[in-house]
Design a protein around this motif. Structure first.
Motif, PDB file in Angstrom:
ATOM      1  N   TYR A  25       0.844  -1.198   0.036  1.00  0.00           N
ATOM      2  CA  TYR A  25      -0.094   0.035   0.034  1.00  0.00           C
ATOM      3  C   TYR A  25       1.017   1.287  -0.027  1.00  0.00           C
ATOM      4  N   LEU A  26       1.910   1.161   0.758  1.00  0.00           N
ATOM      5  CA  LEU A  26       2.670   2.523   0.648  1.00  0.00           C
ATOM      6  C   LEU A  26       3.583   2.570  -0.448  1.00  0.00           C
ATOM      7  N   ARG A  27       3.937   1.877  -1.014  1.00  0.00           N
ATOM      8  CA  ARG A  27       4.928   1.752  -2.180  1.00  0.00           C
ATOM      9  C   ARG A  27       3.956   2.164  -3.442  1.00  0.00           C
ATOM     10  N   GLU A  28       2.688   1.947  -3.378  1.00  0.00           N
ATOM     11  CA  GLU A  28       1.699   2.483  -4.330  1.00  0.00           C
ATOM     12  C   GLU A  28       1.555   3.701  -4.265  1.00  0.00           C
ATOM     13  N   GLN A  29       1.417   4.221  -3.056  1.00  0.00           N
ATOM     14  CA  GLN A  29       0.687   5.678  -3.173  1.00  0.00           C
ATOM     15  C   GLN A  29       2.123   6.483  -3.099  1.00  0.00           C
ATOM     16  N   MET A  30       3.226   5.899  -2.659  1.00  0.00           N
ATOM     17  CA  MET A  30       4.432   6.853  -3.086  1.00  0.00           C
ATOM     18  C   MET A  30       4.783   6.908  -4.382  1.00  0.00           C
ATOM     19  N   ARG A  31       4.518   5.912  -5.183  1.00  0.00           N
ATOM     20  CA  ARG A  31       4.912   5.925  -6.674  1.00  0.00           C
ATOM     21  C   ARG A  31       3.816   6.765  -7.299  1.00  0.00           C
ATOM     22  N   ASP A  32       2.579   6.555  -6.986  1.00  0.00           N
ATOM     23  CA  ASP A  32       1.461   7.260  -7.972  1.00  0.00           C
ATOM     24  C   ASP A  32       1.079   8.533  -7.614  1.00  0.00           C
ATOM     25  N   GLU A  33       1.319   9.106  -6.257  1.00  0.00           N
ATOM     26  CA  GLU A  33       0.739  10.149  -5.750  1.00  0.00           C
ATOM     27  C   GLU A  33       1.626  11.450  -5.751  1.00  0.00           C
ATOM     28  N   PRO A  34       1.272  12.619  -6.113  1.00  0.00           N
ATOM     29  CA  PRO A  34       2.071  13.743  -5.880  1.00  0.00           C
ATOM     30  C   PRO A  34       2.443  14.196  -4.789  1.00  0.00           C
ATOM     31  N   GLY A  35       3.431  14.811  -4.434  1.00  0.00           N
ATOM     32  CA  GLY A  35       3.999  15.599  -3.304  1.00  0.00           C
ATOM     33  C   GLY A  35       4.510  14.531  -2.269  1.00  0.00           C
ATOM     34  N   GLY A  36       5.081  13.295  -2.579  1.00  0.00           N
ATOM     35  CA  GLY A  36       5.255  12.768  -1.586  1.00  0.00           C
ATOM     36  C   GLY A  36       6.682  13.019  -1.122  1.00  0.00           C
ATOM     37  N   VAL A  37       7.245  12.231   0.138  1.00  0.00           N
ATOM     38  CA  VAL A  37       8.462  12.713   0.709  1.00  0.00           C
ATOM     39  C   VAL A  37       9.378  11.575   0.087  1.00  0.00           C
ATOM     40  N   ASP A  38      10.702  11.785  -0.425  1.00  0.00           N
ATOM     41  CA  ASP A  38      11.562  10.873  -0.812  1.00  0.00           C
ATOM     42  C   ASP A  38      10.840   9.966  -1.701  1.00  0.00           C
ATOM     43  N   SER A  39      10.119  10.090  -2.621  1.00  0.00           N
ATOM     44  CA  SER A  39       9.475   8.996  -3.354  1.00  0.00           C
ATOM     45  C   SER A  39      10.308   8.125  -4.176  1.00  0.00           C
ATOM     46  N   ALA A  40      11.474   8.902  -4.687  1.00  0.00           N
ATOM     47  CA  ALA A  40      12.352   8.085  -5.630  1.00  0.00           C
ATOM     48  C   ALA A  40      12.523   6.637  -5.246  1.00  0.00           C
ATOM     49  N   GLY A  41      12.968   6.450  -4.166  1.00  0.00           N
ATOM     50  CA  GLY A  41      13.198   4.882  -3.920  1.00  0.00           C
ATOM     51  C   GLY A  41      12.029   4.256  -4.044  1.00  0.00           C
ATOM     52  N   TYR A  42      10.980   4.363  -3.768  1.00  0.00           N
ATOM     53  CA  TYR A  42       9.737   3.680  -3.998  1.00  0.00           C
ATOM     54  C   TYR A  42       9.430   3.445  -5.533  1.00  0.00           C
ATOM     55  N   ARG A  43       9.628   4.374  -6.045  1.00  0.00           N
ATOM     56  CA  ARG A  43       9.485   4.163  -7.771  1.00  0.00           C
ATOM     57  C   ARG A  43      10.585   3.338  -8.173  1.00  0.00           C
ATOM     58  N   LEU A  44      11.741   2.942  -7.645  1.00  0.00           N
ATOM     59  CA  LEU A  44      12.540   1.826  -8.069  1.00  0.00           C
ATOM     60  C   LEU A  44      12.042   0.341  -8.029  1.00  0.00           C
ATOM     61  N   ILE A  45      11.181   0.493  -7.068  1.00  0.00           N
ATOM     62  CA  ILE A  45      10.572  -1.038  -6.601  1.00  0.00           C
ATOM     63  C   ILE A  45       9.934  -1.455  -8.032  1.00  0.00           C
ATOM     64  N   THR A  46       9.982  -2.670  -8.616  1.00  0.00           N
ATOM     65  CA  THR A  46       9.179  -3.376  -9.529  1.00  0.00           C
ATOM     66  C   THR A  46       8.378  -4.502  -8.961  1.00  0.00           C
ATOM     67  N   ASP A  47       8.517  -4.897  -7.807  1.00  0.00           N
ATOM     68  CA  ASP A  47       7.661  -6.043  -7.452  1.00  0.00           C
ATOM     69  C   ASP A  47       7.643  -6.252  -5.996  1.00  0.00           C
ATOM     70  N   ILE A  48       6.583  -6.613  -5.354  1.00  0.00           N
ATOM     71  CA  ILE A  48       6.424  -6.908  -3.841  1.00  0.00           C
ATOM     72  C   ILE A  48       5.964  -8.319  -3.715  1.00  0.00           C
ATOM     73  N   LYS A  49       6.302  -9.339  -3.143  1.00  0.00           N
ATOM     74  CA  LYS A  49       5.717 -10.527  -2.998  1.00  0.00           C
ATOM     75  C   LYS A  49       5.726 -10.960  -1.273  1.00  0.00           C
ATOM     76  N   SER A  50       4.653 -11.635  -1.186  1.00  0.00           N
ATOM     77  CA  SER A  50       4.057 -12.031   0.154  1.00  0.00           C
ATOM     78  C   SER A  50       4.324 -13.466   0.466  1.00  0.00           C
ATOM     79  N   GLU A  51       5.106 -13.930   1.590  1.00  0.00           N
ATOM     80  CA  GLU A  51       5.204 -15.163   1.854  1.00  0.00           C
ATOM     81  C   GLU A  51       4.685 -15.354   3.181  1.00  0.00           C
ATOM     82  N   GLU A  52       4.835 -16.466   3.962  1.00  0.00           N
ATOM     83  CA  GLU A  52       4.416 -16.648   5.088  1.00  0.00           C
ATOM     84  C   GLU A  52       3.455 -15.925   6.118  1.00  0.00           C
TER      85      GLU A  52
END
Length: 545
Positions: free
Chosen positions: A127-154
């Protein structure tokens, strides 16, 4: 991320790691004039105005830092020496587990849960990654925009995060996680997140009462917190003016003050003598002026440079800080509180150079007003209405430019509206806003000055930076600093001179609070970077007389 003043009394009692959910109701207000009770610590502040979303520029404030630090979980927190430190109250481990593709594996504690019983899990990361990637006015959003995938385990307690490129600054991500299960479908979307309260918490404290009209927030020890409990039974954040803050500290009604102060406010606190210790705590923000390189006039860098030369920056800083603890800033990436900081700018108050540049750009001074082809030079200056000292600074900038012959329209919408419009055709030409200060300066540089990065959704326009600025020739250097293939100092040496010449940003000062503590209050480091002084709140204790 609306920064709105709460109009009604809201109380949220945090619950255990198991249902039922928190109870919402009303609580009789605590009289503001009463002395602190045993086990209670009262912190005097200058404002408790919302919103409280730590991930958006419009909500950056001392109260936002306080609440996010004490109520929200983080993968890493900033240690007193400024380095990121794994928060083992939430995490088992976080490590780079693959270099190709670059992958970080996060293992969360099985007992870490939100106050309504929902586990803190992979969906909160997503959720946090999606908001920081897509919404304007974020704090330090550049790192989140480098993320290509998030997988859940366990069952979501192991999170695999894959990046498009190596990212040495990954430890700065996933601070102040938010309860995705409550927010992802909430009315108002990202703009309304934490506008006036917290739907769930996951820290040593929980919100008992948030009463903005009375200027008071009551936090209580979260008795069902899975880790070491807070020493204090209750922490109360109470708003007052400078004289009231000083008086409450003197009488013992407050044990701590954390507030923006001018020279007079500092003097009042220092006059209390041995009763208190007064220090300065830098905020994670540099108050800055951004000039949008677009439109009829400001697309010309001669005009932008002329406007900068017209400003008496020393006077703007004097008005904005009021002689308080805030510190002049003279660099475009690093802040005065960060290692490696040094002045980099050639700024000077030079009206003669400004006149020459405006003349070269085709303007003439007619009856005291700069005009071109019969049209006056007009700029729109924006500042958030609900967070000081931005309006104060904007009014001084307006005064100086008008006196120099530039017509200025000052607009002061709510912070979220202003940040959302920045960099768009409808937004202001010039913006007074915070430049974030974070654990990853390369991410700050990329977020504030980098070109927009398009997501996998080609139909969605990527959010731009504060100034609507993009220099494709600088982007390879910015990217190299972000992925670690170029040292930050080397990248700054290339990027900052170009930014200065293009006159798209002018740093003013790093905001700082006065932190004054009574002798009977035992605390940790009250001036640690980025989240001072609330990082040590779990161990705050009043000594017995």
């Amino acid at each position: 991320m609306a920064a709105a003043v709460v109009a009604a009394l809201v109380m949220l009692t945090a619950c255990s790691n198991t249902p039922p959910p928190p109870v919402v109701g009303t609580v009789p207000p605590v009289p503001s004039a009463s002395a602190a009770k045993p086990g209670e610590i009262v912190v005097g502040v200058d404002s408790i105005a919302g919103g409280y979303n730590p991930h958006v520029l419009a909500d950056q404030s001392t109260i936002t830092t306080a609440l996010s630090t004490m109520l929200l979980p983080s993968v890493f927190r900033t240690a007193p020496d400024g380095s990121p430190q794994l928060d083992r109250t939430l995490m088992v481990s976080a490590d780079v587990t693959r270099t190709e593709p670059y992958t970080v594996t996060y293992r969360l504690r099985g007992d870490a849960a939100w106050s309504d019983g929902a586990p803190i899990a992979a969906e909160d990361f997503l959720y946090l990654r999606e908001q920081m990637r897509d919404e304007p006015g974020g704090v330090d959003s550049a790192g989140y925009r480098l993320i290509t995938d998030i997988k859940s385990e366990e069952s979501g307690k192991v999170v695999q995060v894959t990046f498009a490129a190596p990212y040495p600054g990954w430890r700065s991500l996933f601070t102040s996680l938010l309860p995705a299960h409550l927010l992802k479908d909430a009315p108002g979307g990202w703009d309304q997140v934490l506008e006036s309260t917290f739907p769930a918490t996951a820290g040593p404290f929980s919100i008992k009462q948030l009463d903005a009209p009375r200027g008071e927030i009551v936090l209580e020890r979260n008795e069902r917190y899975w880790e070491r409990p807070a020493v204090a039974d209750r922490v109360i954040l109470r708003r007052a003016d400078p004289a009231g803050l000083s008086d409450a500290l003197r009488t013992g009604h407050d044990q701590l003050v954390v507030a923006r102060t001018d020279a007079g406010g500092v003097a009042m606190l220092q006059a209390l003598g041995d009763k208190v210790t007064v220090k300065a705590a830098p905020r994670p923000a540099v108050v800055s002026l951004f000039l949008r390189p677009a439109g009829t006039d400001l697309a010309d860098d001669r005009v932008r440079t002329a406007l900068v030369n017209l400003l008496d920056r020393d006077e703007v800083i004097r008005v904005g800080t009021g002689g308080g603890p805030s510190v002049r800033a003279d660099a475009l990436v690093l802040a005065p509180s960060q290692a490696g900081y040094g002045p980099t700018g050639p700024l000077a108050h030079d009206p003669a150079a400004a006149q020459s540049l405006l003349t070269q750009a085709g303007y003439s001074l007619v009856s005291g007003v700069w005009t071109r082809e019969g049209r006056p030079l007009v700029v729109t200056l924006g500042a958030p209405a609900d967070k000081e000292p931005y309006v104060l600074v904007a009014k001084e900038v307006q005064r100086q430019l008008v006196a120099a012959g530039v017509q200025v329209k000052l607009v002061t919408p709510a912070g979220d509206q202003l940040m959302r419009s920045s960099g768009t055709e409808a937004g202001p030409n010039i913006l007074i806003a915070p430049r974030p200060v974070g654990d990853s300066p390369a991410a700050v540089m990329a977020s504030v000055y980098g070109c927009p990065v398009r997501s996998t959704d080609a139909t969605q326009a990527p959010p731009g930076n504060l100034a609507g600025f993009c220099d494709q020739s600088l982007q390879p250097t910015i990217d190299a600093a972000l992925n670690g293939s170029m040292a930050l100092a080397e990248a700054i040496g290339i990027v900052e001179p170009r930014l200065w010449r293009q006159a798209v940003a002018v740093p003013l000062f790093q905001s700082a609070d006065s932190v004054a503590a009574r002798a009977e209050l035992s605390t940790g480091d009250l001036t640690a970077p980025l989240n001072a002084p609330f990082a040590s709140a779990v161990s705050w204790q009043r000594k017995q007389n």
